[in-house]
Write an enzyme that holds these catalytic residues in place. Structure first.
Site, short mmCIF file in Angstrom:
data_model
loop_
_atom_site.label_atom_id
_atom_site.label_comp_id
_atom_site.label_asym_id
_atom_site.label_seq_id
_atom_site.Cartn_x
_atom_site.Cartn_y
_atom_site.Cartn_z
N GLY A 222 -3.02 13.83 -5.50
CA GLY A 222 -3.40 13.73 -4.10
C GLY A 222 -4.90 13.85 -3.90
O GLY A 222 -5.63 14.37 -4.75
N GLY A 224 -8.07 15.54 -2.34
CA GLY A 224 -8.39 16.90 -1.94
C GLY A 224 -9.48 17.45 -2.83
O GLY A 224 -9.75 16.92 -3.92
N GLU A 245 -0.71 7.46 -4.49
CA GLU A 245 -1.15 6.83 -3.24
C GLU A 245 -2.58 6.33 -3.40
O GLU A 245 -2.85 5.14 -3.27
CB GLU A 245 -1.05 7.85 -2.11
CG GLU A 245 -1.45 7.35 -0.75
CD GLU A 245 -1.33 8.47 0.27
OE1 GLU A 245 -2.37 8.83 0.85
OE2 GLU A 245 -0.21 9.00 0.46
N GLY A 344 0.99 11.03 2.16
CA GLY A 344 2.21 10.94 1.37
C GLY A 344 2.61 12.25 0.72
O GLY A 344 3.55 12.28 -0.08
#
Length: 443
Positions: A222, A224, A245, A344
Site C-alpha cells: 500500500g 504510505g 493497486e 483498496g
C-alpha cells in the site's frame, strides 16, 4: 508522421475543448497523478469567469483544488480519497467525500457517474494503429472512456505505454489538446519523513521481510510513509509475485534481479499487476515502458475482492494511522476529520485474511511527534478517537508491526491482543497503555 498530423482533425486548444462542458453537466476527471492539469486549469477558468454553474466534478483523488473560492461555486466536487489540495475544504464541508470500499471490475463505484457528460483524461500520443496509452495510471479510465458521452484527452508526450488494458483508441476521443507543464504546487506531493520516521521504517520493513514474507508469496504494498518502502527490503526473497493497486519503489529492481517472477501466481502468472505507478524516477518508468512483464488494469479489476481472494499466499502490507488495542485500524481519518481515504486497503486486507497461506499486515511507527505540539503521542491507542473511521475491522488484521516488534492478532482473544499491542508500543507509552488495557479489556 508527427502525432499532431495524425490527430489534427481532433486537436484544439484547452480553452476550446472545455467548451464541451455545460452548466449542470457531470464531468469525470482522471485520478491522482493522472490529473489532466491543463484541462483542469481551462475548465476552472470558465468557472472563475462565471460561465458555468452547477457542474458536478467526479475526481476520485484530485491533484487540483476544485473547491477554491475563485471558482465562484461553479463546481460541486466528489472525491473518495483526499489529497493536500482538498483536505481542508473537505473537512469544512465544501467537498463531497465518498467512503468507497467496494470495487468491481469494469465499473465505477457507487456515488460516481458511470456515464458522465464529459471525461477528461491525459494520454500518450497515438501509436501507428491509433491507440493512446493512459500512461502510468489506468485507475478508472477504462470504464469511463467506454461510457462517457464526450471524451477530452490531454496529450502527454512523456507518457509510458504498458501492457494490460492501458489504452484508448482515437475513434473514442472527441477532442485533444497538448499538455502544458504543470504549475508549481500542482504535482503529486512528496512525503517528507523525519530521521526518526526513516529509522522506524527501516526496522519495520526489515521485520516484515524477514518474518512475514515467504518465498513464492504474492505481495500487495500500500501507499504510505512506511509501507511504500517495502519493495526496497525484499531482495533476499525468491519467486515473489505482485498484485497491487499502486506500484511502489523497488519493484522494478526486484524484477530485474529475478526476485519478482510471479512464478506461483494463480492469476496473471509471471506478470506484475497494478492499476497505477507511484512517483518513480524516470529510469524506472523507462524499464516499465513497453515491458510485457508489467500490466496495468482498471482499478475495479485490481481491487475486486472476488478476484484478489483467489490468490494463494497473498500478503497485504498496508499503512495505518492508528491502531487500537483490539486491532481496529484507521488509515483514513484523525478523529472525525478525514485525512486520506479507504482506497483498496480494506479489500486487500480482507482478501489476504481469506487467502490460503495469506497474511494481512498493518505497519506504522509506534509514535509520532506532531509539529503543532512537539509532544510525543502513541499511534497505538486504547480506543480509536470518537468519530474515527475504521478502515480495517479487527477481524481482518492478522499482524501489526512497529519498530518495536510484531504483534500477531489472528486467533487471539481481546486480552491477548491488547497485551501483544502494548508490547510493540513506544516504551514511554506502555505504562499508560497497560493501565488502559487492564481497565477496558481486563488484560
Amino acid at each position: 508522421m508527427d502525432w499532431r498530423d495524425l490527430c489534427k482533425h481532433k486537436l484544439t486548444t484547452a480553452e476550446e475543448a472545455v467548451k464541451l462542458v455545460r452548466s449542470g453537466d457531470t464531468v469525470s476527471v482522471a485520478t491522482y497523478a493522472s490529473t489532466p492539469l491543463t484541462l483542469c486549469d481551462a475548465l476552472f477558468e470558465r468557472g472563475r469567469a462565471g460561465e458555468l454553474t452547477g457542474v458536478r466534478v467526479d475526481h476520485p483523488a484530485p491533484l487540483y483544488n476544485w473547491a477554491d473560492p475563485a471558482a465562484n461555486g461553479a463546481f460541486d466536487l466528489r472525491a473518495c480519497y483526499l489529497t493536500p489540495q482538498i483536505r481542508e475544504a473537505c473537512n469544512s464541508g465544501a467537498v463531497g467525500y465518498i467512503p468507497v470500499g467496494i470495487w468491481k471490475s469494469y465499473e465505477v463505484p457507487a456515488g460516481f457517474e458511470l456515464e458522465p457528460d464529459v471525461f477528461m483524461v491525459p494520454v500518450s500520443p497515438p501509436d501507428a494503429k491509433g491507440y493512446c496509452s493512459f500512461g502510468s495510471g489506468v485507475w478508472m479510465s477504462g470504464p469511463l472512456s467506454r461510457n462517457a458521452k464526450k471524451i477530452i484527452c490531454e496529450v502527454r508526450e512523456d507518457f509510458i505505454r504498458t501492457y494490460g488494458e492501458n489504452y484508448i483508441h482515437l475513434d473514442q476521443i472527441d477532442v485533444m489538446v497538448e499538455a502544458t507543464p504543470p504549475a508549481a504546487g500542482q504535482a503529486a506531493p512528496a512525503a517528507l519523513n523525519s530521521e526518526e520516521e526513516v529509522a522506524a521504517t527501516e526496522v519495520i520493513c526489515s521485520l516484515v521481510a524477514s518474518e512475514l514474507v515467504n518465498d513464492g508469496d504474492t505481495i500487495q504494498i500500500g501507499v504510505g510513509t512506511v509501507s511504500s518502502a517495502m519493495g526496497l527490503f525484499l531482495a533476499g526473497k525468491r519467486d515473489l509475485g505482485i498484485h497491487t493497486e499502486v506500484l511502489t519503489g523497488g519493484i522494478v529492481d526486484l524484477v530485474k534481479q529475478g526476485v519478482v517472477t510471479g512464478r506461483y501466481k494463480k492469476l496473471h502468472p509471471y506478470k506484475v499487476v497494478a492499476t497505477g505507478v507511484a512517483a518513480l524516477p524516470q529510469e524506472e518508468l523507462n524499464e516499465i515502458h513497453e515491458n510485457p512483464v508489467f500490466e496495468l488494469y482498471d482499478f475495479g479489476y485490481t481491487d475486486d475482492l472476488r478476484i484478489v481472494s483467489q490468490l494463494e499466499n497473498f500478503v497485504a502490507i498496508n499503512n495505518a494511522l492508528l491502531v487500537d488495542l483490539t486491532g481496529q485500524v484507521t488509515a483514513e481519518s484523525l478523529d472525525h476529520r478525514t485525512y486520506s481515504g479507504v482506497g483498496g486497503q480494506s479489500v486487500f486486507m480482507i482478501a489476504a485474511s481469506y487467502s490460503n497461506g495469506g497474511k494481512s499486515v498493518s505497519v506504522l511507527p509506534s509514535s509520532s511527534v506532531p509539529s503543532s505540539t512537539g509532544q510525543r503521542v502513541s499511534r497505538i491507542v486504547p480506543v480509536l478517537p470518537t468519530g474515527c473511521s475504521v478502515t480495517v475491522p479487527r477481524t481482518f488484521v492478522d499482524y501489526v508491526v512497529t519498530e518495536y516488534g510484531i504483534a500477531e492478532l489472528r486467533g487471539k482473544s481481546i486480552q491477548e491482543r491488547a497485551r501483544a499491542l502494548v508490547a510493540i508500543a513506544h516504551p514511554e507509552m506502555r505504562p499508560e497503555l497497560e493501565r488502559k488495557a487492564a481497565e477496558l479489556y481486563h488484560a
